[in-house]
Scaffold this active site. Sequence first.
Site, PDB file in Angstrom:
ATOM      1  N   TYR A  78       0.831  -1.210   0.000  1.00 46.27           N
ATOM      2  CA  TYR A  78       0.000   0.000   0.000  1.00 46.27           C
ATOM      3  C   TYR A  78       0.872   1.269   0.000  1.00 46.27           C
ATOM      4  CZ  TYR A  78      -3.730   3.095   1.833  1.00 46.27           C
ATOM      5  OH  TYR A  78      -4.644   4.099   2.031  1.00 46.27           O
ATOM      6  N   LYS A 133       0.904   4.136  -2.770  1.00 42.60           N
ATOM      7  CA  LYS A 133       0.455   5.485  -2.411  1.00 42.60           C
ATOM      8  C   LYS A 133       1.553   6.533  -2.635  1.00 42.60           C
ATOM      9  CE  LYS A 133      -3.833   5.238  -1.221  1.00 42.60           C
ATOM     10  NZ  LYS A 133      -4.819   5.605  -2.279  1.00 42.60           N
TER      11      LYS A 133
END
Length: 269
Positions: A163, A167
Site C-alpha cells: 500500500y 500510495k
Amino acid sequence: MMLKDKVAVVTGAARGIGREIALLLAKHGAKVVVNDYGGGSDGAGDARGPADDVVNEIKGQGGQAAASYDSVASMAGGQRIVQTALDHFGHVDIVVNNAGILRDRMIFNMTEEEWDGVINTHLKGTFAVTRAAVPHMRERKWGRIINMTSTSGLVGNIGQANYAAAKLGIVGFTKVVALDMARYNVTANCISPFAWTRMIGTIPTETETQKARVEKIKKLSPAHIAPVAAFLASDIAKDITGQVFGVRGKEIMLFSHERPIMRVHLDEG
Ligand SMILES: NC(=O)c1ccc[n+]([C@@H]2O[C@H](COP(=O)([O-])OP(=O)(O)OC[C@H]3O[C@@H](n4cnc5c(N)ncnc54)[C@H](O)[C@@H]3O)[C@@H](O)[C@H]2O)c1
C-alpha cells in the site's frame, strides 16, 4: 454552485470518502459518475447496489449522476469508466481517483497476490482512469485530477509495504501529471485523508500502538475530506497543482516536497 456544468468521475464512490466526495461535488452542481465495483471488504463480489444507492441519493437531492460498476484496475476498466461520463454527460472535467483496498501483511509474509492486488487497484487504477480522461481535458483545456495518497507512503506504516509503495507512487505520478498537463489548464493534486471507513476497519489492532491509532481515526468523519476535494476541483484552485494536502477532521495540512537536506561535494571525486 461552484461546479455547475462540470462533469466528475469519482472512483470507489459507493462508500467512505468517495461517497462523501460524490455527494458534495453533486451538491456544488457537478454531474457525477459514481464508480464502484462493489466488492466486499475482502475484494470479492461485484454488487451494483452500493453505487446505485449513491446515484439515487444524488438524484433525490436534485442532482445528476450515473453509475459505473467497472474495476479501475485495468486499462479497459479505466476507459469504460470515462466513457460512462462521455455517454451520459458529454465530457469529463474532474477525476477523483479514490478507489482502494488494503491487503496488510508484514513484508516477510506478503504474497505476490497481495502485492499485485494493491498495486493494481491504487497505482495502476489511478493511471488507467487518468490516462482515459486526460486527452478529453487536454482538448477542452480544463481539468482537475485529485488522487488519494496516504501517510502510509508519505511517512511509512507497519505491514503496508504494498500500500505504501502504491500510495507514494501516486504522489510521483501526480507531480508528473501536474507538469505534463499544466499548459492545458489541468491541475493534479493529492489528498492524504484520515477518516473512519470500512477500509480502516481492516487495519490490524494487535498492538497497543495500533489500537490507539485506530481509536483516534474512529472520531474522524469521511465527510471532512470532501470540501477539500470540491475546492481543488473548482476554478478557484486553478493555480494549485502538484501538491499534497492532508485532511484530518477539521484540520488541513500542506505537505513538503522531497528535497536534499544536506550536501557534500568533493572536487576530486
Ligand atoms: N480512510 C482513511 O483514513 C484513509 C487514509 C489514507 C488513505 N485513504 C484512501 O482513501 C481512499 C478511500 O478509502 P476509504 O477509506 O473511503 O475506503 P472504503 O473501503 O470505505 O471505500 C473504498 C471504495 O473503493 C471501492 N473499490 C475498491 N477497489 C475498487 C476497484 N478496483 N474499482 C472500483 N472501485 C473499487 C470499494 O468497493 C469501496 O466502495 C482510498 O484510496 C484509500 O487508500 C483512506
